[in-house]
Scaffold this motif. Sequence first.
Motif, mmCIF file in Angstrom:
data_model
loop_
_atom_site.group_PDB
_atom_site.id
_atom_site.type_symbol
_atom_site.label_atom_id
_atom_site.label_comp_id
_atom_site.label_asym_id
_atom_site.label_seq_id
_atom_site.Cartn_x
_atom_site.Cartn_y
_atom_site.Cartn_z
ATOM 1 N N LEU A 1 0.830 -1.200 0.000
ATOM 2 C CA LEU A 1 0.000 0.000 0.000
ATOM 3 C C LEU A 1 0.862 1.247 0.000
ATOM 4 O O LEU A 1 0.369 2.343 -0.197
ATOM 5 C CB LEU A 1 -0.886 0.030 1.253
ATOM 6 C CG LEU A 1 -1.953 -1.037 1.367
ATOM 7 C CD1 LEU A 1 -2.657 -0.912 2.711
ATOM 8 C CD2 LEU A 1 -2.966 -0.916 0.253
ATOM 9 N N ALA A 2 2.167 1.078 0.231
ATOM 10 C CA ALA A 2 3.006 2.253 0.402
ATOM 11 C C ALA A 2 3.795 2.592 -0.830
ATOM 12 O O ALA A 2 4.045 1.762 -1.683
ATOM 13 C CB ALA A 2 3.975 2.004 1.564
ATOM 14 N N THR B 1 16.289 4.181 1.984
ATOM 15 C CA THR B 1 16.794 3.582 3.209
ATOM 16 C C THR B 1 17.710 4.530 3.955
ATOM 17 O O THR B 1 17.951 4.361 5.128
ATOM 18 C CB THR B 1 17.564 2.295 2.885
ATOM 19 O OG1 THR B 1 18.602 2.609 1.939
ATOM 20 C CG2 THR B 1 16.655 1.254 2.270
ATOM 21 N N SER B 2 18.245 5.536 3.285
ATOM 22 C CA SER B 2 19.176 6.460 3.915
ATOM 23 C C SER B 2 18.487 7.447 4.842
ATOM 24 O O SER B 2 19.132 8.230 5.498
ATOM 25 C CB SER B 2 19.953 7.234 2.841
ATOM 26 O OG SER B 2 19.059 7.927 2.000
ATOM 27 N N LYS B 3 17.150 7.414 4.906
ATOM 28 C CA LYS B 3 16.404 8.339 5.745
ATOM 29 C C LYS B 3 15.463 7.558 6.656
ATOM 30 O O LYS B 3 14.249 7.567 6.479
ATOM 31 C CB LYS B 3 15.612 9.324 4.879
ATOM 32 C CG LYS B 3 16.485 10.149 3.945
ATOM 33 C CD LYS B 3 15.637 11.016 3.038
ATOM 34 C CE LYS B 3 16.498 11.801 2.058
ATOM 35 N NZ LYS B 3 15.679 12.606 1.119
ATOM 36 N N PRO B 4 16.012 6.855 7.660
ATOM 37 C CA PRO B 4 15.163 6.039 8.515
ATOM 38 C C PRO B 4 14.232 6.902 9.362
ATOM 39 O O PRO B 4 14.544 8.041 9.696
ATOM 40 C CB PRO B 4 16.176 5.293 9.398
ATOM 41 C CG PRO B 4 17.384 6.184 9.421
ATOM 42 C CD PRO B 4 17.427 6.815 8.060
ATOM 43 N N VAL B 5 13.080 6.339 9.706
ATOM 44 C CA VAL B 5 12.135 7.042 10.552
ATOM 45 C C VAL B 5 12.572 6.871 12.000
ATOM 46 O O VAL B 5 12.728 5.759 12.480
ATOM 47 C CB VAL B 5 10.718 6.476 10.361
ATOM 48 C CG1 VAL B 5 9.749 7.134 11.326
ATOM 49 C CG2 VAL B 5 10.276 6.686 8.922
ATOM 50 N N THR B 6 12.783 7.964 12.704
ATOM 51 C CA THR B 6 13.208 7.904 14.096
ATOM 52 C C THR B 6 12.221 8.589 15.031
ATOM 53 O O THR B 6 12.315 8.428 16.230
ATOM 54 C CB THR B 6 14.594 8.562 14.269
ATOM 55 O OG1 THR B 6 14.529 9.922 13.804
ATOM 56 C CG2 THR B 6 15.656 7.827 13.484
ATOM 57 N N ASP B 7 11.291 9.347 14.489
ATOM 58 C CA ASP B 7 10.348 10.085 15.311
ATOM 59 C C ASP B 7 9.287 9.131 15.851
ATOM 60 O O ASP B 7 8.495 8.575 15.083
ATOM 61 C CB ASP B 7 9.691 11.183 14.465
ATOM 62 C CG ASP B 7 8.832 12.111 15.302
ATOM 63 O OD1 ASP B 7 8.474 11.744 16.442
ATOM 64 O OD2 ASP B 7 8.505 13.224 14.818
ATOM 65 N N PRO B 8 9.240 8.914 17.156
ATOM 66 C CA PRO B 8 8.235 8.007 17.725
ATOM 67 C C PRO B 8 6.810 8.432 17.409
ATOM 68 O O PRO B 8 5.926 7.585 17.259
ATOM 69 C CB PRO B 8 8.517 8.076 19.235
ATOM 70 C CG PRO B 8 9.938 8.526 19.343
ATOM 71 C CD PRO B 8 10.164 9.445 18.176
ATOM 72 N N GLN C 1 8.979 2.684 3.699
ATOM 73 C CA GLN C 1 10.321 2.742 4.271
ATOM 74 C C GLN C 1 10.469 1.778 5.429
ATOM 75 O O GLN C 1 11.464 1.043 5.523
ATOM 76 C CB GLN C 1 10.600 4.171 4.751
ATOM 77 C CG GLN C 1 11.954 4.350 5.430
ATOM 78 C CD GLN C 1 12.163 5.788 5.858
ATOM 79 O OE1 GLN C 1 11.862 6.699 5.116
ATOM 80 N NE2 GLN C 1 12.660 5.975 7.059
ATOM 81 N N GLU C 2 9.466 1.739 6.306
ATOM 82 C CA GLU C 2 9.537 0.897 7.500
ATOM 83 C C GLU C 2 9.282 -0.572 7.197
ATOM 84 O O GLU C 2 9.917 -1.447 7.774
ATOM 85 C CB GLU C 2 8.521 1.388 8.540
ATOM 86 C CG GLU C 2 8.897 2.707 9.185
ATOM 87 C CD GLU C 2 10.156 2.562 10.031
ATOM 88 O OE1 GLU C 2 10.209 1.661 10.889
ATOM 89 O OE2 GLU C 2 11.089 3.356 9.820
#
Length: 272
Positions: free
Chosen positions: A16-17, A22-29, A249-250
Amino acid sequence: MVVVLGLLVGAGHAALAQEAPTSKPVTDPKDLRELAKFEEMMDVPGVARQHKDILYRELAMEAYKNGDKERALKMFMRAASYADKPSQAAIADMYWEGVGTAVDRPRAYAWMDLAATRGYDRFLAKREYYWSQLTEAERAQALRVGQDIYAEYDDKIALHRLQMELEFTRRNVVGSHVGFVGTGKVYGFTHTMNTGRASTGLPRPGGNATSTSGSEQDLGLPIANLSELYRPSIWKVNDYARFKDIQWQERVESKPTVDVGDLQNVATPPAK
């Protein structure tokens, strides 16, 4: 075979995404919490298919798996018109490989160039590979073809097209022209969500309904609060596109991948 199509056909709900680097990982909880809610609401029966980018991509994947490659290409084209980057990349692969259409390497490059405009690593790499394989004449043709493709499928145009669809659906279901949602719950039966019983195919908001005979008719179990179902990440185009990117991404881009080559015949050694 085709890496992008392999991802789409095999990725399930992660497909669906849209793909993100990959160089911009999600870190914001906070983003991760909203991603979980985004996925929960997109799993409500009928919701994902009210997003034309997802609807046509799912139809494309179904046709592809059933062997109808020409229909798959047409459905990917429709999904691409709503700014779906994986569909744009799938179109590129199909033109490059001659799947469901004649081989057209300049057109394949133009589509992959469009798929890579958001900076996604895999599509950028595929675009550069395509360019390296083109002759000078094919490169010139790709630039010419690309102008026509961008004129219809560029994000500025395609996201606006998607925005109009999402706003129409949201207003139609909620029943408020100004977008008021309220505090009600959504009820419904899982097996009837996609039958069009609601005008948009979504579950109807409300509790009990009165049948034509005047008796109470149970609409099923509560599925979600209206405020959850109509959150910005589902229906506001910029938020929606952003969380599609985060989801890919995730759920997909962060996973290691192996590029498998074409199948080859291997001689079987004689039995001893």
